[in-house]
Design an enzyme around this catalytic site. Structure first.
Site: not given
Ligand code: GRF
Length: 192
Positions: A102, A104, A174
């Site tokens: 996951n 976060h 991310e």
């Molecule tokens: C991301 O910020 C992730 O950290 C969290 O949910 C968000 C998902 O964004 N778990 P996306 O749908 O991938 O644009």
């Protein structure tokens, strides 16, 4: 070939980044998208990318083996949660023990747990006065945001930051780090 299934609930920008990163990978393949929101934009992304998907509801997820059967049928080896907002049910945790990853959008163990997602996380970080935030990539177990941390990256939080501006910085982290962290984890597991 290691088959990777992605679970997502929303926009899917991480799903997009992961799918592009592994598009021509020699040993890791995105096999399937699982989504609990039939109108989520991530499904449109899967359609555009030619990736098969399954939409499911709460009953199918928590009161039947429907999703677990789909995971077997798609020969899934690993699961990645990329913006998936439901707790993973015990039967799936059991079958995929230490094989669910996951991401976060904060530096766990702070600012994690049930209900801490999306802008709520960034608002809490800003309200705390912390001068940095970041991302945490971790293994998933029975408790929200609790499993072994695999990777973290940080970004500054400025006094002028809003939840939106911080979210933008977090999303950049991310998209930069999640695919490579997944690759490192999966390849390390086969080299054991
Ligand atoms: C991301 O910020 C992730 O950290 C969290 O949910 C968000 C998902 O964004 N778990 P996306 O749908 O991938 O644009």
């Amino acid at each position: 070939m290691i088959k990777l299934a992605i679970f997502a609930s929303g926009n899917g920008s991480n799903f997009q980044a992961i799918a592009e990163y592994f598009a021509k990978h020699p040993s890791i393949q995105i096999s399937h998208l699982f989504c609990n929101k039939p109108d989520a934009y991530v499904i449109k992304r899967a359609q555009n990318l030619g990736i098969a998907y399954t939409a499911f509801n709460k009953t199918e997820f928590y009161s039947s083996d429907y999703v677990l059967n789909q995971l077997h049928q798609t020969k899934t080896d690993w699961i990645v949660l990329a913006g998936f907002l439901w707790l993973i049910p015990q039967p799936i945790i059991e079958v995929f023990r230490d094989k669910i990853i996951n991401i976060h959008p904060a530096l766990l163990p702070a600012f994690g747990g049930k209900g801490m997602y999306g802008h709520k996380v960034h608002e809490a970080v800003i309200a705390s006065g912390n001068t940095k935030s970041g991302i945490t990539i971790h293994l998933v177990d029975e408790v929200y945001d609790n499993g072994k941390t695999l990777f973290q990256a940080t970004c500054p939080v400025l006094p002028t930051d809003t939840a939106e501006s911080l979210a933008e910085k977090i999303h950049k982290l991310e998209h930069t780090h999640f695919p490579a962290a997944i690759e490192r984890t999966l390849l390390a597991s086969v080299s054991k």
